[in-house]
Design a protein around this motif. Sequence first.
Motif, mmCIF file in Angstrom:
data_model
loop_
_atom_site.group_PDB
_atom_site.id
_atom_site.type_symbol
_atom_site.label_atom_id
_atom_site.label_comp_id
_atom_site.label_asym_id
_atom_site.label_seq_id
_atom_site.Cartn_x
_atom_site.Cartn_y
_atom_site.Cartn_z
ATOM 1 N N SER A 98 0.314 8.883 92.287
ATOM 2 C CA SER A 98 1.748 8.618 92.377
ATOM 3 C C SER A 98 2.489 9.900 92.012
ATOM 4 C CB SER A 98 2.165 7.460 91.462
ATOM 5 O OG SER A 98 1.894 7.739 90.106
ATOM 6 N N THR A 99 3.664 10.074 92.610
ATOM 7 C CA THR A 99 4.454 11.277 92.363
ATOM 8 C C THR A 99 5.880 10.906 91.993
ATOM 9 O OG1 THR A 99 5.343 11.605 94.605
ATOM 10 C CG2 THR A 99 3.129 12.486 94.162
ATOM 11 N N TYR A 100 6.541 11.843 91.371
ATOM 12 C CA TYR A 100 7.950 11.658 91.051
ATOM 13 C C TYR A 100 8.776 12.379 92.119
ATOM 14 C CZ TYR A 100 12.137 10.915 88.321
ATOM 15 O OH TYR A 100 13.373 10.501 87.918
ATOM 16 N N GLY A 101 8.879 11.728 93.304
ATOM 17 C CA GLY A 101 9.717 12.258 94.363
ATOM 18 C C GLY A 101 9.138 12.195 95.766
ATOM 19 N N GLU A 102 7.817 12.053 95.903
ATOM 20 C CA GLU A 102 7.195 12.036 97.231
ATOM 21 C C GLU A 102 6.429 10.749 97.503
ATOM 22 O OE1 GLU A 102 4.958 15.552 98.328
ATOM 23 O OE2 GLU A 102 6.137 16.735 96.913
ATOM 24 N N GLY A 103 6.666 9.705 96.734
ATOM 25 C CA GLY A 103 5.933 8.461 96.933
ATOM 26 C C GLY A 103 4.530 8.559 96.377
ATOM 27 N N VAL A 104 3.562 7.984 97.098
ATOM 28 C CA VAL A 104 2.170 8.003 96.655
ATOM 29 C C VAL A 104 1.288 8.605 97.737
ATOM 30 C CG1 VAL A 104 2.395 6.043 95.078
ATOM 31 C CG2 VAL A 104 1.730 5.631 97.430
ATOM 32 N N TYR A 105 0.132 9.085 97.293
ATOM 33 C CA TYR A 105 -0.867 9.656 98.193
ATOM 34 C C TYR A 105 -2.169 8.907 97.998
ATOM 35 C CZ TYR A 105 2.157 13.630 99.170
ATOM 36 O OH TYR A 105 3.199 14.423 99.575
ATOM 37 N N CYS A 106 -2.911 8.749 99.088
ATOM 38 C CA CYS A 106 -4.220 8.105 99.063
ATOM 39 C C CYS A 106 -5.239 9.075 99.653
ATOM 40 C CB CYS A 106 -4.171 6.814 99.876
ATOM 41 S SG CYS A 106 -5.781 5.992 100.028
ATOM 42 N N VAL A 139 2.308 -0.219 92.843
ATOM 43 C CA VAL A 139 3.031 0.999 92.498
ATOM 44 C C VAL A 139 4.358 0.636 91.844
ATOM 45 C CG1 VAL A 139 3.979 3.164 93.400
ATOM 46 C CG2 VAL A 139 2.021 2.082 94.567
ATOM 47 N N GLY A 140 4.580 1.134 90.628
ATOM 48 C CA GLY A 140 5.870 0.946 89.958
ATOM 49 C C GLY A 140 6.799 2.072 90.361
ATOM 50 N N THR A 141 7.981 1.714 90.843
ATOM 51 C CA THR A 141 8.938 2.710 91.354
ATOM 52 C C THR A 141 10.335 2.470 90.779
ATOM 53 O OG1 THR A 141 9.868 1.535 93.278
ATOM 54 C CG2 THR A 141 7.672 2.506 93.567
ATOM 55 N N ASP A 142 11.271 3.318 91.196
ATOM 56 C CA ASP A 142 12.682 3.120 90.858
ATOM 57 C C ASP A 142 13.285 1.969 91.659
ATOM 58 O OD1 ASP A 142 13.018 4.990 88.882
ATOM 59 O OD2 ASP A 142 13.969 6.489 90.154
ATOM 60 N N GLY A 143 12.566 1.480 92.662
ATOM 61 C CA GLY A 143 13.080 0.409 93.513
ATOM 62 C C GLY A 143 12.244 -0.851 93.471
ATOM 63 N N GLY A 144 11.511 -1.068 92.382
ATOM 64 C CA GLY A 144 10.683 -2.258 92.256
ATOM 65 C C GLY A 144 9.204 -1.929 92.361
ATOM 66 N N ILE A 145 8.426 -2.912 92.781
ATOM 67 C CA ILE A 145 6.979 -2.760 92.925
ATOM 68 C C ILE A 145 6.629 -2.738 94.404
ATOM 69 C CG2 ILE A 145 4.729 -3.838 92.500
ATOM 70 C CD1 ILE A 145 6.026 -5.170 90.018
ATOM 71 N N SER A 146 5.825 -1.755 94.780
ATOM 72 C CA SER A 146 5.279 -1.705 96.136
ATOM 73 C C SER A 146 3.785 -1.989 96.037
ATOM 74 C CB SER A 146 5.500 -0.326 96.765
ATOM 75 O OG SER A 146 6.872 -0.080 96.959
ATOM 76 N N ILE A 147 3.282 -2.829 96.921
ATOM 77 C CA ILE A 147 1.859 -3.156 96.959
ATOM 78 C C ILE A 147 1.299 -2.510 98.218
ATOM 79 C CG2 ILE A 147 0.150 -4.993 96.939
ATOM 80 C CD1 ILE A 147 2.528 -6.796 95.852
ATOM 81 N N CYS A 148 0.454 -1.475 98.016
ATOM 82 C CA CYS A 148 -0.002 -0.642 99.130
ATOM 83 C C CYS A 148 -1.483 -0.808 99.398
ATOM 84 C CB CYS A 148 0.252 0.831 98.813
ATOM 85 S SG CYS A 148 1.977 1.228 98.483
ATOM 86 N N SER A 149 -1.850 -0.651 100.666
ATOM 87 C CA SER A 149 -3.260 -0.586 101.052
ATOM 88 C C SER A 149 -3.387 0.304 102.275
ATOM 89 C CB SER A 149 -3.825 -1.984 101.339
ATOM 90 O OG SER A 149 -3.182 -2.564 102.445
ATOM 91 N N LEU A 150 -4.587 0.842 102.429
ATOM 92 C CA LEU A 150 -4.909 1.667 103.588
ATOM 93 C C LEU A 150 -6.258 1.170 104.112
ATOM 94 C CD1 LEU A 150 -4.141 4.148 105.335
ATOM 95 C CD2 LEU A 150 -5.527 5.515 103.764
ATOM 96 N N ILE A 151 -6.219 0.518 105.263
ATOM 97 C CA ILE A 151 -7.436 -0.046 105.835
ATOM 98 C C ILE A 151 -7.569 0.456 107.274
ATOM 99 C CG2 ILE A 151 -8.665 -2.167 106.453
ATOM 100 C CD1 ILE A 151 -7.023 -3.540 104.196
ATOM 101 N N LYS A 152 -8.698 1.117 107.535
ATOM 102 C CA LYS A 152 -8.979 1.689 108.864
ATOM 103 C C LYS A 152 -7.834 2.581 109.328
ATOM 104 C CE LYS A 152 -12.072 -2.014 110.171
ATOM 105 N NZ LYS A 152 -12.386 -3.111 111.058
ATOM 106 N N GLY A 153 -7.291 3.384 108.404
ATOM 107 C CA GLY A 153 -6.221 4.327 108.730
ATOM 108 C C GLY A 153 -4.848 3.708 108.870
ATOM 109 N N LYS A 154 -4.729 2.388 108.662
ATOM 110 C CA LYS A 154 -3.436 1.715 108.805
ATOM 111 C C LYS A 154 -2.825 1.456 107.434
ATOM 112 C CE LYS A 154 -1.008 -1.968 110.897
ATOM 113 N NZ LYS A 154 -0.812 -3.168 111.498
#
Length: 179
Positions: A98-106, A139-154
């Motif tokens: 997680s980053t402070y300004g660029e979202g998250v990276y996987c 992911v805890g953010t300034d705009g709430g919680i985001s629930i992220c996944s990356l499956i088969k590049g999607k």
Amino acid sequence: LQTIFQDRQGFIWLGTTTGIYRFDGINYTLIPADDSLQNASFCAIFQSGDGIIWTGTRSGHIARINKGKLELFVPEEGNPGSPITAIAQDSRGSIWFSTYGEGVYCFKNNRLYNFNADDGLSDNFTYTLAADKKGNIWVGTDGGISICSLIKGKKAVGLITSANGLPDNIVMNITMVGS
């Protein structure tokens, strides 16, 4: 002191403005680092399932400890340019930052994917990561919680905000509980 982490072997890792230290209960050991990391301020530490210690810096650099030395992680896509705020691993083995300004990276299959507001992330200023058993990263953010996944590049992103019952959209800590 910027961050503190206890690994599975019981060692305490300290991220500071002068490097990464390992405390064994008696002695503090400064981990030698690549020249590119000499002036780094370490603000995130994590141990992946394979035992590797990952670190993140205020400048967005990511490093790993390899054979007792802190080495810069240089994915083909490059490192983030914003502070790394947390590191986690999902149940599929992907490493998340997680980053402070660029979202998250996987980091998956030797590629670094970015999730940001354009992908549906609730905010690009992120603070914390928590993995669930289904392979999602919360992911805890300034705009709430985001629930992220990356499956088969999607990329997939779900949201929980104050509109769904959060008392505040700023979420700085998430901890998974239960078996």
